[in-house]
Design a protein around this motif. Structure first.
Motif, PDB file in Angstrom:
ATOM      1  N   HIS A   1      72.483 -73.158  54.061  1.00 13.38           N
ATOM      2  CA  HIS A   1      72.660 -71.751  53.679  1.00 13.38           C
ATOM      3  C   HIS A   1      71.339 -71.144  53.228  1.00 13.38           C
ATOM      4  O   HIS A   1      70.991 -70.032  53.607  1.00 13.38           O
ATOM      5  CB  HIS A   1      73.694 -71.621  52.568  1.00 13.38           C
ATOM      6  CG  HIS A   1      73.794 -70.241  52.010  1.00 13.38           C
ATOM      7  ND1 HIS A   1      74.623 -69.293  52.540  1.00 13.38           N
ATOM      8  CD2 HIS A   1      73.112 -69.631  51.008  1.00 13.38           C
ATOM      9  CE1 HIS A   1      74.461 -68.161  51.882  1.00 13.38           C
ATOM     10  NE2 HIS A   1      73.544 -68.348  50.940  1.00 13.38           N
TER      11      HIS A   1
ATOM     12  N   ALA B   1      69.693 -67.937  54.881  1.00 15.74           N
ATOM     13  CA  ALA B   1      69.541 -66.717  54.084  1.00 15.74           C
ATOM     14  C   ALA B   1      68.073 -66.348  53.959  1.00 15.74           C
ATOM     15  O   ALA B   1      67.703 -65.168  54.057  1.00 15.74           O
ATOM     16  CB  ALA B   1      70.167 -66.917  52.704  1.00 15.74           C
TER      17      ALA B   1
ATOM     18  N   LEU C   1      66.369 -62.851  55.080  1.00 17.22           N
ATOM     19  CA  LEU C   1      65.636 -62.021  54.113  1.00 17.22           C
ATOM     20  C   LEU C   1      64.236 -61.714  54.620  1.00 17.22           C
ATOM     21  O   LEU C   1      63.749 -60.594  54.472  1.00 17.22           O
ATOM     22  CB  LEU C   1      65.536 -62.752  52.773  1.00 17.22           C
ATOM     23  CG  LEU C   1      66.693 -62.530  51.827  1.00 17.22           C
ATOM     24  CD1 LEU C   1      66.476 -63.320  50.553  1.00 17.22           C
ATOM     25  CD2 LEU C   1      66.836 -61.050  51.510  1.00 17.22           C
TER      26      LEU C   1
ATOM     27  N   ALA D   1      71.419 -50.224  52.720  1.00 21.92           N
ATOM     28  CA  ALA D   1      70.167 -50.477  52.012  1.00 21.92           C
ATOM     29  C   ALA D   1      69.570 -51.765  52.555  1.00 21.92           C
ATOM     30  O   ALA D   1      70.279 -52.746  52.752  1.00 21.92           O
ATOM     31  CB  ALA D   1      70.428 -50.605  50.520  1.00 21.92           C
ATOM     32  N   LEU D   2      68.295 -51.720  52.829  1.00 19.09           N
ATOM     33  CA  LEU D   2      67.579 -52.868  53.387  1.00 19.09           C
ATOM     34  C   LEU D   2      66.572 -53.309  52.328  1.00 19.09           C
ATOM     35  O   LEU D   2      65.645 -52.567  52.019  1.00 19.09           O
ATOM     36  CB  LEU D   2      66.875 -52.410  54.667  1.00 19.09           C
ATOM     37  CG  LEU D   2      66.294 -53.414  55.635  1.00 19.09           C
ATOM     38  CD1 LEU D   2      67.367 -54.366  56.136  1.00 19.09           C
ATOM     39  CD2 LEU D   2      65.676 -52.689  56.818  1.00 19.09           C
ATOM     40  N   PRO D   3      66.765 -54.496  51.729  1.00 19.84           N
ATOM     41  CA  PRO D   3      65.886 -54.888  50.627  1.00 19.84           C
ATOM     42  C   PRO D   3      64.573 -55.487  51.115  1.00 19.84           C
ATOM     43  O   PRO D   3      64.500 -56.006  52.233  1.00 19.84           O
ATOM     44  CB  PRO D   3      66.710 -55.952  49.905  1.00 19.84           C
ATOM     45  CG  PRO D   3      67.529 -56.575  50.983  1.00 19.84           C
ATOM     46  CD  PRO D   3      67.798 -55.511  52.001  1.00 19.84           C
TER      47      PRO D   3
ATOM     48  N   HIS E   1      71.768 -49.813  44.693  1.00 17.02           N
ATOM     49  CA  HIS E   1      71.690 -51.199  45.201  1.00 17.02           C
ATOM     50  C   HIS E   1      70.257 -51.706  45.123  1.00 17.02           C
ATOM     51  O   HIS E   1      69.998 -52.817  44.681  1.00 17.02           O
ATOM     52  CB  HIS E   1      72.115 -51.248  46.673  1.00 17.02           C
ATOM     53  CG  HIS E   1      73.596 -51.330  46.880  1.00 17.02           C
ATOM     54  ND1 HIS E   1      74.413 -52.129  46.131  1.00 17.02           N
ATOM     55  CD2 HIS E   1      74.399 -50.725  47.781  1.00 17.02           C
ATOM     56  CE1 HIS E   1      75.662 -51.998  46.556  1.00 17.02           C
ATOM     57  NE2 HIS E   1      75.683 -51.145  47.557  1.00 17.02           N
TER      58      HIS E   1
ATOM     59  N   HIS F   1      70.950 -57.401  46.014  1.00 17.08           N
ATOM     60  CA  HIS F   1      71.010 -58.464  47.027  1.00 17.08           C
ATOM     61  C   HIS F   1      70.697 -59.823  46.409  1.00 17.08           C
ATOM     62  O   HIS F   1      71.184 -60.838  46.872  1.00 17.08           O
ATOM     63  CB  HIS F   1      70.083 -58.148  48.201  1.00 17.08           C
ATOM     64  CG  HIS F   1      68.635 -58.123  47.837  1.00 17.08           C
ATOM     65  ND1 HIS F   1      68.088 -57.094  47.103  1.00 17.08           N
ATOM     66  CD2 HIS F   1      67.642 -58.983  48.078  1.00 17.08           C
ATOM     67  CE1 HIS F   1      66.804 -57.339  46.920  1.00 17.08           C
ATOM     68  NE2 HIS F   1      66.505 -58.473  47.508  1.00 17.08           N
TER      69      HIS F   1
ATOM     70  N   VAL G   1      73.940 -61.135  44.901  1.00 17.54           N
ATOM     71  CA  VAL G   1      74.848 -61.555  45.974  1.00 17.54           C
ATOM     72  C   VAL G   1      74.379 -62.880  46.563  1.00 17.54           C
ATOM     73  O   VAL G   1      75.176 -63.769  46.850  1.00 17.54           O
ATOM     74  CB  VAL G   1      74.945 -60.469  47.062  1.00 17.54           C
ATOM     75  CG1 VAL G   1      75.719 -60.978  48.265  1.00 17.54           C
ATOM     76  CG2 VAL G   1      75.608 -59.223  46.510  1.00 17.54           C
ATOM     77  N   GLN G   2      73.054 -63.018  46.703  1.00 18.14           N
ATOM     78  CA  GLN G   2      72.547 -64.261  47.278  1.00 18.14           C
ATOM     79  C   GLN G   2      72.795 -65.454  46.367  1.00 18.14           C
ATOM     80  O   GLN G   2      73.137 -66.543  46.847  1.00 18.14           O
ATOM     81  CB  GLN G   2      71.061 -64.131  47.569  1.00 18.14           C
ATOM     82  CG  GLN G   2      70.834 -63.517  48.924  1.00 18.14           C
ATOM     83  CD  GLN G   2      69.579 -62.719  48.954  1.00 18.14           C
ATOM     84  OE1 GLN G   2      68.588 -63.118  48.362  1.00 18.14           O
ATOM     85  NE2 GLN G   2      69.623 -61.592  49.610  1.00 18.14           N
TER      86      GLN G   2
ATOM     87  N   GLU H   1      76.390 -66.313  46.837  1.00 17.92           N
ATOM     88  CA  GLU H   1      76.659 -66.934  48.142  1.00 17.92           C
ATOM     89  C   GLU H   1      76.105 -68.349  48.200  1.00 17.92           C
ATOM     90  O   GLU H   1      76.684 -69.215  48.842  1.00 17.92           O
ATOM     91  CB  GLU H   1      76.058 -66.076  49.265  1.00 17.92           C
ATOM     92  CG  GLU H   1      76.782 -64.756  49.476  1.00 17.92           C
ATOM     93  CD  GLU H   1      78.195 -64.946  50.046  1.00 17.92           C
ATOM     94  OE1 GLU H   1      78.465 -65.993  50.661  1.00 17.92           O
ATOM     95  OE2 GLU H   1      79.016 -64.039  49.861  1.00 17.92           O
TER      96      GLU H   1
ATOM     97  N   ARG I   1      84.183 -69.630  46.959  1.00 13.07           N
ATOM     98  CA  ARG I   1      84.018 -68.560  47.947  1.00 13.07           C
ATOM     99  C   ARG I   1      84.732 -67.257  47.547  1.00 13.07           C
ATOM    100  O   ARG I   1      84.143 -66.191  47.632  1.00 13.07           O
ATOM    101  CB  ARG I   1      84.482 -69.060  49.317  1.00 13.07           C
ATOM    102  CG  ARG I   1      83.930 -68.233  50.443  1.00 13.07           C
ATOM    103  CD  ARG I   1      83.729 -69.056  51.694  1.00 13.07           C
ATOM    104  NE  ARG I   1      82.499 -69.816  51.661  1.00 13.07           N
ATOM    105  CZ  ARG I   1      82.252 -70.858  52.441  1.00 13.07           C
ATOM    106  NH1 ARG I   1      83.168 -71.276  53.270  1.00 13.07           N
ATOM    107  NH2 ARG I   1      81.108 -71.483  52.367  1.00 13.07           N
TER     108      ARG I   1
ATOM    109  N   ARG J   1      80.588 -59.539  45.492  1.00 14.59           N
ATOM    110  CA  ARG J   1      80.236 -58.473  46.436  1.00 14.59           C
ATOM    111  C   ARG J   1      80.964 -57.177  46.097  1.00 14.59           C
ATOM    112  O   ARG J   1      80.392 -56.093  46.167  1.00 14.59           O
ATOM    113  CB  ARG J   1      80.597 -58.886  47.856  1.00 14.59           C
ATOM    114  CG  ARG J   1      79.615 -59.867  48.435  1.00 14.59           C
ATOM    115  CD  ARG J   1      79.949 -60.119  49.883  1.00 14.59           C
ATOM    116  NE  ARG J   1      79.091 -61.140  50.426  1.00 14.59           N
ATOM    117  CZ  ARG J   1      78.318 -60.956  51.492  1.00 14.59           C
ATOM    118  NH1 ARG J   1      78.315 -59.809  52.120  1.00 14.59           N
ATOM    119  NH2 ARG J   1      77.554 -61.928  51.930  1.00 14.59           N
TER     120      ARG J   1
ATOM    121  N   GLU K   1      79.310 -53.509  44.862  1.00 10.27           N
ATOM    122  CA  GLU K   1      79.642 -52.193  45.423  1.00 10.27           C
ATOM    123  C   GLU K   1      80.143 -51.260  44.332  1.00 10.27           C
ATOM    124  O   GLU K   1      79.794 -50.084  44.289  1.00 10.27           O
ATOM    125  CB  GLU K   1      80.705 -52.318  46.517  1.00 10.27           C
ATOM    126  CG  GLU K   1      80.234 -53.027  47.774  1.00 10.27           C
ATOM    127  CD  GLU K   1      78.969 -52.416  48.346  1.00 10.27           C
ATOM    128  OE1 GLU K   1      78.780 -51.181  48.249  1.00 10.27           O
ATOM    129  OE2 GLU K   1      78.133 -53.167  48.872  1.00 10.27           O
TER     130      GLU K   1
END
Lengths: 337, 149
Positions: free
Chosen positions: A107, A111, A115, A144-146, A189, A195, A198-199, A202, A212, A219, A223
């Motif tokens: 993972h 990930a 990223l 949104a793109l981090p 965000h 992010h 969230v990472q 995850e 899970r 998540r 939001e």
């Protein structure tokens, strides 16, 4: 004292079960800001603690293999005597731990790759007006793109790092006051580095599949926190809910059109399908969340107990090995012959 | 804070760069160039004309907007983006990558996700309840439920 240690060493596994069952509900009940900040950390601690307990059980099984025991100068028999459970259970624990570790590593690699790709995309899209990139597209979309933490791209403090990508179709679908909600939501965000939380969640879920549903809860909390920030900025929760509803319906209308014209295969699950929109709209139509200090304290306590349990497990493993170690003198004599 | 009462709709403070983003989004979503007055009318709320005008000319100076004479004022529109095509390509590739691989890392934060069939009805009802804001109506009075300015 040792009975306390014995019980404490199972605490991470118990905490794992508690978080697996209560986590999704906690994510709903805690105010989103607290949930986003507390849950991922607790998840990582619990997943790591569980892994450590499984690892120590597995290691003790491994140490009873004569060849390994010889390496460490342990007596397999006295090691066996210190162990509570049957050997197959210990072996299963060790194997499970290895599988979980493998899943976590896989993972992390995937990930990390994504990223890096996102970060590269940010830089390719270039420095736009305060991070806003309008893409001329007929798909109503906004995200949104981090950037990676190291690449703040010279953004001034207080500014946002990353990009807010919005398609022209999405802009046309929303009246101006609802656009403001959308922009404020995505800016929240990025400003909150959501992010990363969230990472973490995850990663914990990859290392422990029981978590899970809790990661899904994180998540949702992320939001909701962005929704709350947007609602606070425009000063109108109902307006924020309307923006959400209109954007989602615009997206759904297009998906339907694409399915019927065959541009998109029916039933293809998209990554963006999360079933959160209705929950989020309902939350915005309810009064603002109130603090839940007791729940938050409970979550911190859970993490603390897990850490103590992990320490106890490590301690016990150490003790078992000490007990099983052959006296140095005997070893020297036996080797001398 | 309760559900939107007139008092709570102050149009809270914008973060740094928030107004610039809004104005750019407004022009990018418009059918043609807009004058400062039109932008102000479209954004509505609590803004002063001079604020909008200053922001527009600042964005123009930065090269984000182009402007043309429209009567006594300038009309602004987004500057043709030399990287526009590339941005689209990058944005699309990013989306596809994450859709096929599943965004397990949570890299993209979408504003809204795809809907289930039940959700669609629920959201349609929500919009129907608050009809007045269904279309941008720059010249109309503040719609009901949005409180007094």
């Amino acid at each position: 004292m040792s009975w306390l240690m014995w019980w404490l060493m199972w605490a991470p596994l118990a905490a794992n079960l508690v978080l697996a069952t209560a986590g999704p509900r906690l994510a709903h009940a805690l105010p989103p800001r607290a949930g986003v900040r507390l849950l991922p950390g607790a998840m990582v601690v619990v997943a790591a603690g569980t892994g450590a307990v499984l690892a120590s059980l597995g290691f003790l099984a491994l140490a009873q293999v004569p060849a390994v025991a010889a390496l460490g100068d342990w007596s397999p028999l006295s090691l066996r005597a210190t162990q509570p459970g049957p050997v197959p259970l210990e072996v299963a624990a060790g194997v499970t731990m290895l599988l979980l570790l493998g899943s976590a590593v896989r993972h992390t690699l995937r990930a990390g790759h994504l990223l890096v790709r996102a970060d590269a995309a940010c830089r390719r899209i270039g420095a736009h007006t305060h991070g806003l990139v309008v893409v001329d597209e007929d798909v109503p979309d906004a995200y949104a793109l981090p950037t990676l933490p190291g690449h703040l791209l010279g953004h001034p403090p207080g500014g946002i790092s990353g990009r807010i990508v919005v398609s022209t179709a999405m802009l046309r679908a929303l009246p101006p006051d609802e656009r403001r909600v959308l922009l404020a939501h995505e800016a929240a965000h990025l400003a909150g580095h959501h992010h990363l939380y969230v990472q973490l969640a995850e990663l914990a879920a990859a290392a422990n599949p029981l978590l899970r549903p809790t990661a899904r809860g994180v998540r949702l909390a992320v939001e909701r926190e962005a929704d709350e920030a947007a609602a606070a900025e425009v000063g109108d929760r109902r307006l924020a809910a309307r923006a959400l509803a209109r954007a989602a319906l615009a997206k759904a209308a297009l998906a339907k059109a694409e399915t019927s014209t065959g541009r998109r295969a029916a039933g293809v699950a998209l990554a963006a399908t999360d079933g959160f929109v209705a929950d989020r709209a309902r939350a915005l139509l309810s009064p603002a969340p109130r603090p839940r200090r007791l729940l938050a304290a409970g979550l911190v306590l859970l993490a603390a107990v897990t850490l103590m349990g992990t320490a106890a497990a490590a301690n016990r493993t150490d003790d078992s090995l000490d007990v099983a170690e052959r006296p140095a003198a005997t070893t020297a004599v036996s080797q001398g012959r | 804070m309760g559900i939107s009462t007139p008092a709570s709709r102050q149009g809270g403070r914008r973060p740094r760069g928030g107004l610039e983003r809004e104005i750019l989004a407004c022009l990018a979503g418009a059918d043609g160039p807009l004058t400062p007055a039109q932008v102000l009318a479209s954004l509505g709320e609590d803004l002063a004309y001079t604020t909008v005008m200053t922001t527009l000319s600042r964005l123009h100076e930065k090269g984000a907007l182009r402007r043309e004479q429209a009567g006594r004022a300038y009309a602004y529109s987004p500057a043709a983006d030399p990287e526009g095509v590339r941005s689209i390509a990058v944005a699309q590739r990013m989306r596809r990558l994450l859709e096929t691989g599943g965004d397990r890392a949570g890299v993209l934060a979408h504003f809204v996700a795809d809907l289930g069939p039940d959700d669609e009805q629920l959201l349609a009802d929500l919009l129907a309840e608050s009809r007045p804001a269904a279309a941008p109506d720059p010249d109309g009075p503040p719609s009901t439920g949005r409180g007094a300015r």
